[in-house]
Scaffold this active site. Sequence first.
Site, short mmCIF file in Angstrom:
data_model
loop_
_atom_site.label_atom_id
_atom_site.label_comp_id
_atom_site.label_asym_id
_atom_site.label_seq_id
_atom_site.Cartn_x
_atom_site.Cartn_y
_atom_site.Cartn_z
CB CYS A 225 -1.04 -0.23 1.35
SG CYS A 225 -0.32 -0.58 2.79
CB SER A 226 1.01 4.50 1.70
OG SER A 226 1.81 5.72 1.53
N GLY A 228 2.95 -0.13 3.71
CA GLY A 228 2.91 -1.50 3.51
C GLY A 228 2.58 -2.32 4.92
CB ILE A 229 2.16 -1.49 8.02
CG1 ILE A 229 1.68 0.02 8.11
CG2 ILE A 229 3.57 -1.84 8.20
CD1 ILE A 229 2.44 0.61 9.29
N GLY A 230 -0.77 -0.99 7.00
CA GLY A 230 -2.33 -0.96 7.30
C GLY A 230 -3.00 -1.85 6.49
NE ARG A 231 -4.12 1.85 2.53
CZ ARG A 231 -3.92 3.04 1.75
NH1 ARG A 231 -5.02 3.45 1.08
NH2 ARG A 231 -2.82 3.76 2.00
CD GLN A 269 -1.19 3.32 10.76
OE1 GLN A 269 -2.16 3.60 10.29
NE2 GLN A 269 -0.34 3.80 11.46
#
Length: 307
Positions: A225-226, A228-231, A269
Site C-alpha cells: 500500500c503506502s 505496507g502495513i495498514g491495508r 495499523q
Amino acid sequence: IEQIVQMVKELGRKGLVKEYAEIRNRAPEGTFVYARMRNNLTKNRYTDVLCYDHSRVVLSRDDGEDYINANFVDGYKQKNAYISTQGPLPKTSQDFWRMIWEQHCLVVVMTTRVMERGRVKCGQYWEPTENSSLEFGNFHVRTLSIEINEDYTVASLELKNLKTDEIRNVSHWQFTSWPDYGVPSTAMAMLNFLQKVREKQANMVKALGDTWAGHPRGPPIVVHCSAGIGRTGTFITLDICISRLEDVGTADIRGTVEKIRSQRAYSIQMPDQYVFCHLALIEYAVSRGMLKSVDLTGFDDRDEDSD
Ligand code: PTR
Ligand code: PTR
C-alpha cells in the site's frame, strides 16, 4: 467460525478495538539494523515504518545494495507466501523490480492509489496506459493491457531484464476503492478482489508448468500500500483467515495478526482495520453458506454502554 461470531457479538466494536490495542502495545520482536543504516534511511518511505532484519527480503549484491523495505510473510500452511512492502519511491522503484525479478514474483497487489487527498502515496512504478513503458535501471517495464473494473484495475505487465534480455510476465492488481484512513465500506468488493488475485496466481503458476513443480502455490505474492502495513496487513490477514476457514472451518484472527506482525512490524495499523477483518470474515462465511445470516444488532452501540 461460529466461535468468531459469538466473540464478535460479545466483545462488540469496543471490545475488538481494545483487543487490537493489546496487540499493538506489544514491543517489536526484532531489530531494525539494516533499515536504520545511513545508506538505507532514504529508502524508507516513512521514517517510523522500518522493516525487521530477520524477515527482510535481501536483494542480490551483484547489482547494487541489498536493502529494500520489504518482508517475507508466511501464509496459511505456506512459508513466504507474501512479500509485504511499502509503495515504491522514485529512488527505490529499481530495487522493487529487482526484488520481483530475483524472487520470481508473478502477481503484485496494490491496495492504495498513487495520490490520495492530494498527497503522493506511492511512486508510479508502472505505466497506467496500454502499450507504454518505463525503464528502471536494468529493467524495462511495458504495460501490455489494462482492464478497469469498478473496484480494481488489472494491468498485464512485461518485465524485461536488460542485462539478459529475458522477458517475464507480471500481473498487477490494484484495488482502487479502499479509502485512506479507513476500511472499504463493504467487504464483498474486497473479498471478490482477493479471490480473483488467488485465481490469477494459480493460473500463472500452472502456465509455467514444471518451473514450480514441488511448490504448486508458486512464488510470494507482492502486497503493498503506502507504508505496507495498514491495508497490506488487512489484505493478508483476510487471505490467511479465509484459507484456513475453507480448509478446516475455523479462524483465528488475533493469532494471525500477531503472527504477521512478528514478520512485518506494525501490520494492521488502525483499530477499524482489525474490526473489519472480523466483519469481513463473517460476511464471507455467510456468502459461502457456512453460516446463516448473522444479526449484529448492538455491535456498534455496545461500545457506549460497556464503559
Ligand atoms: N498513521 C496515522 C496514525 O495512526 O498516527 C494514521 C494513518 C492511518 C495514516 C492510515 C495514514 C494511513 O493510511 P493512508 O496511507 O491511506 O493515508
Ligand atoms: N508516518 C505514517 C503515518 O503514520 O501517517 C506512516 C503510515 C502511513 C502508516 C500510511 C500506515 C499507513 O497506511 P498503509 O500502510 O495502509 O499505507
